[in-house]
Design a protein around this motif. Structure first.
Motif, PDB file in Angstrom:
ATOM      1  N   ALA A 174       4.459  14.957  -4.275  1.00 41.87           N
ATOM      2  CA  ALA A 174       5.080  14.230  -3.148  1.00 41.87           C
ATOM      3  C   ALA A 174       5.493  12.829  -3.593  1.00 41.87           C
ATOM      4  O   ALA A 174       6.582  12.339  -3.252  1.00 41.87           O
ATOM      5  CB  ALA A 174       4.104  14.160  -1.978  1.00 41.87           C
ATOM      6  N   LEU A 175       4.648  12.204  -4.381  1.00 41.84           N
ATOM      7  CA  LEU A 175       4.933  10.866  -4.899  1.00 41.84           C
ATOM      8  C   LEU A 175       6.193  10.903  -5.778  1.00 41.84           C
ATOM      9  O   LEU A 175       7.017   9.983  -5.744  1.00 41.84           O
ATOM     10  CB  LEU A 175       3.733  10.418  -5.738  1.00 41.84           C
ATOM     11  CG  LEU A 175       3.380   8.954  -5.801  1.00 41.84           C
ATOM     12  CD1 LEU A 175       3.157   8.386  -4.421  1.00 41.84           C
ATOM     13  CD2 LEU A 175       2.110   8.762  -6.642  1.00 41.84           C
ATOM     14  N   GLY A 176       6.310  11.957  -6.558  1.00 40.34           N
ATOM     15  CA  GLY A 176       7.482  12.113  -7.411  1.00 40.34           C
ATOM     16  C   GLY A 176       8.764  12.286  -6.604  1.00 40.34           C
ATOM     17  O   GLY A 176       9.830  11.826  -7.012  1.00 40.34           O
ATOM     18  N   GLU A 194      -1.541  10.761   2.252  1.00 45.33           N
ATOM     19  CA  GLU A 194      -0.821  11.753   3.060  1.00 45.33           C
ATOM     20  C   GLU A 194      -0.638  13.052   2.299  1.00 45.33           C
ATOM     21  O   GLU A 194      -0.785  14.142   2.851  1.00 45.33           O
ATOM     22  CB  GLU A 194       0.580  11.245   3.423  1.00 45.33           C
ATOM     23  CG  GLU A 194       0.598  10.252   4.562  1.00 45.33           C
ATOM     24  CD  GLU A 194       1.981   9.596   4.656  1.00 45.33           C
ATOM     25  OE1 GLU A 194       3.001  10.269   4.362  1.00 45.33           O
ATOM     26  OE2 GLU A 194       2.027   8.391   4.994  1.00 45.33           O
ATOM     27  N   GLY A 195      -0.284  12.937   1.033  1.00 44.44           N
ATOM     28  CA  GLY A 195      -0.056  14.123   0.213  1.00 44.44           C
ATOM     29  C   GLY A 195      -1.312  14.974   0.099  1.00 44.44           C
ATOM     30  O   GLY A 195      -1.251  16.202   0.189  1.00 44.44           O
ATOM     31  N   ILE A 196      -2.451  14.327  -0.069  1.00 42.94           N
ATOM     32  CA  ILE A 196      -3.719  15.063  -0.164  1.00 42.94           C
ATOM     33  C   ILE A 196      -4.053  15.701   1.178  1.00 42.94           C
ATOM     34  O   ILE A 196      -4.465  16.865   1.250  1.00 42.94           O
ATOM     35  CB  ILE A 196      -4.856  14.121  -0.650  1.00 42.94           C
ATOM     36  CG1 ILE A 196      -4.638  13.755  -2.117  1.00 42.94           C
ATOM     37  CG2 ILE A 196      -6.228  14.768  -0.460  1.00 42.94           C
ATOM     38  CD1 ILE A 196      -5.592  12.701  -2.668  1.00 42.94           C
ATOM     39  N   GLY A 223       0.783  -1.226   0.000  1.00 46.82           N
ATOM     40  CA  GLY A 223       0.000   0.000   0.000  1.00 46.82           C
ATOM     41  C   GLY A 223       0.815   1.276   0.000  1.00 46.82           C
ATOM     42  O   GLY A 223       0.289   2.354   0.279  1.00 46.82           O
ATOM     43  N   THR A 224       2.111   1.183  -0.327  1.00 43.13           N
ATOM     44  CA  THR A 224       2.979   2.359  -0.254  1.00 43.13           C
ATOM     45  C   THR A 224       2.409   3.552  -1.008  1.00 43.13           C
ATOM     46  O   THR A 224       2.303   4.652  -0.464  1.00 43.13           O
ATOM     47  CB  THR A 224       4.360   2.027  -0.877  1.00 43.13           C
ATOM     48  OG1 THR A 224       4.681   0.676  -0.564  1.00 43.13           O
ATOM     49  CG2 THR A 224       5.414   2.968  -0.375  1.00 43.13           C
ATOM     50  N   VAL A 225       2.057   3.321  -2.258  1.00 38.31           N
ATOM     51  CA  VAL A 225       1.618   4.424  -3.105  1.00 38.31           C
ATOM     52  C   VAL A 225       0.315   5.024  -2.582  1.00 38.31           C
ATOM     53  O   VAL A 225       0.179   6.249  -2.484  1.00 38.31           O
ATOM     54  CB  VAL A 225       1.456   3.945  -4.567  1.00 38.31           C
ATOM     55  CG1 VAL A 225       0.784   5.012  -5.408  1.00 38.31           C
ATOM     56  CG2 VAL A 225       2.824   3.605  -5.146  1.00 38.31           C
ATOM     57  N   ALA A 226      -0.627   4.172  -2.206  1.00 32.69           N
ATOM     58  CA  ALA A 226      -1.901   4.672  -1.673  1.00 32.69           C
ATOM     59  C   ALA A 226      -1.645   5.526  -0.436  1.00 32.69           C
ATOM     60  O   ALA A 226      -2.235   6.599  -0.279  1.00 32.69           O
ATOM     61  CB  ALA A 226      -2.830   3.503  -1.344  1.00 32.69           C
ATOM     62  N   GLY A 227      -0.752   5.057   0.439  1.00 31.49           N
ATOM     63  CA  GLY A 227      -0.447   5.806   1.658  1.00 31.49           C
ATOM     64  C   GLY A 227       0.168   7.166   1.356  1.00 31.49           C
ATOM     65  O   GLY A 227      -0.230   8.181   1.930  1.00 31.49           O
ATOM     66  N   LEU A 228       1.119   7.190   0.433  1.00 33.13           N
ATOM     67  CA  LEU A 228       1.774   8.453   0.066  1.00 33.13           C
ATOM     68  C   LEU A 228       0.780   9.437  -0.540  1.00 33.13           C
ATOM     69  O   LEU A 228       0.809  10.635  -0.259  1.00 33.13           O
ATOM     70  CB  LEU A 228       2.911   8.182  -0.928  1.00 33.13           C
ATOM     71  CG  LEU A 228       4.145   7.464  -0.366  1.00 33.13           C
ATOM     72  CD1 LEU A 228       5.053   6.994  -1.495  1.00 33.13           C
ATOM     73  CD2 LEU A 228       4.908   8.376   0.589  1.00 33.13           C
TER      74      LEU A 228
END
Lengths: 190, 190
Positions: free
Chosen positions: A88-90, A67-69, A59-64
């Motif tokens: 943030a993901l970038g 959090e970013g939102i 779930g790394t991407v979903a979590g990031l």
């Protein structure tokens, strides 16, 4: 033998990708993936329920993204909050050192229907995560859904360009650019 | 024995849905589905590659959607063309006699990850069909992608309401209403 391997998921994914490219997805077993990574089958199954999941690292991407939102400025509109999250993901996930891996991974996914299906569901789950995160900012439900749909399109455009062999721009700026394009075309004329 | 059964796909889907509800998706075999429908296993495999596919009746919906977009008035904008196609779908496919089946089918899909995955990929393929049909109308590529994303959202909203047990409105009007809501929220404020 069963000592903790903090980088096990990444090593397993790297080995799996090598083996899928060399021998094909169907012809590769979980045992071979684990062996190539210098790990055991039981370590594999501590991290992934099956072979199909090994290229979808949790779930790394979903979590990031969530959090970013959440941490976008209070005054940011829904789609700007999504854009902040993509930025943030970038910075933390779609980094330069992951670009070659992401490109190779995408080629393997595209070539296998069952991996494309898994990816399609992950994408829907990601869109749902965006909607929830926007809900928590107080964005009305339908606005959240519209922003998440357009955010998903921005993501796809940015990602396709980011893994393009001829591109050297970072993911964050590509996402900003895609967002501007989507806004220019979409918002006014639909 | 192997005579042509024009309604075989629909009968197989109906039997499959009954059996999935009664015994669970995992516990149902292709042979049982075929027998319940009064057909043979080989008839099943003439229409569907596997059990997973039986609730996804071929390319009917994609074809109707593509035709609907193609036959929208020349002056219609991309999202209006999609709305016309959803109207056509409501007249010919999401008809009143399919509503109960669609509701039960969706409940089964939602309960099984592997069916949700198949559905997720079908949705992506449908979105791609919309984009292609809009391309053929001369809609610029990015506008087509935005319209297809928003059209998919309109579809989802309309479909969820259409299969809602408390709703009695037809699919077409529900899609028009959802489109108006998406436009009111999305276009201006994103």
């Amino acid at each position: 033998m069963a000592r903790w391997q903090p980088d096990a998921p990444r090593r397993l994914a790297a080995s799996a990708l090598d083996l899928f490219e060399e021998n094909g997805y169907e012809n590769t077993t979980v045992i071979e993936i684990a062996e190539r990574a210098g790990l055991t089958k039981s370590t594999f199954f501590r991290h992934f329920p099956d072979k199909r999941e090994v290229l979808f690292g949790g779930g790394t991407v979903a979590g990031l993204l969530t959090e970013g939102i959440a941490s976008a400025p209070p005054a940011a509109g829904p789609l700007d909050a999504v854009a902040d999250a993509l930025d943030a993901l970038g910075r933390t996930f779609f980094t330069a050192d992951r670009r070659a891996f992401s490109r190779r991974r995408q080629a393997v996914l595209n070539a296998h229907t069952e991996l494309r299906e898994r990816e399609a569901l992950k994408r829907i789950d990601l869109t749902a995560s965006m909607i929830e995160a926007l809900d928590r900012r107080g964005v009305p439900s339908l606005s959240a859904r519209v922003a998440a749909q357009l955010g998903t399109l921005v993501w796809e455009l940015a990602f396709d360009r980011w893994i393009d062999i001829d591109n050297s721009e970072d993911f964050g700026p590509l996402a900003r650019q895609a967002l501007a394009e989507v806004r220019a075309t979409g918002a006014a004329r639909q």
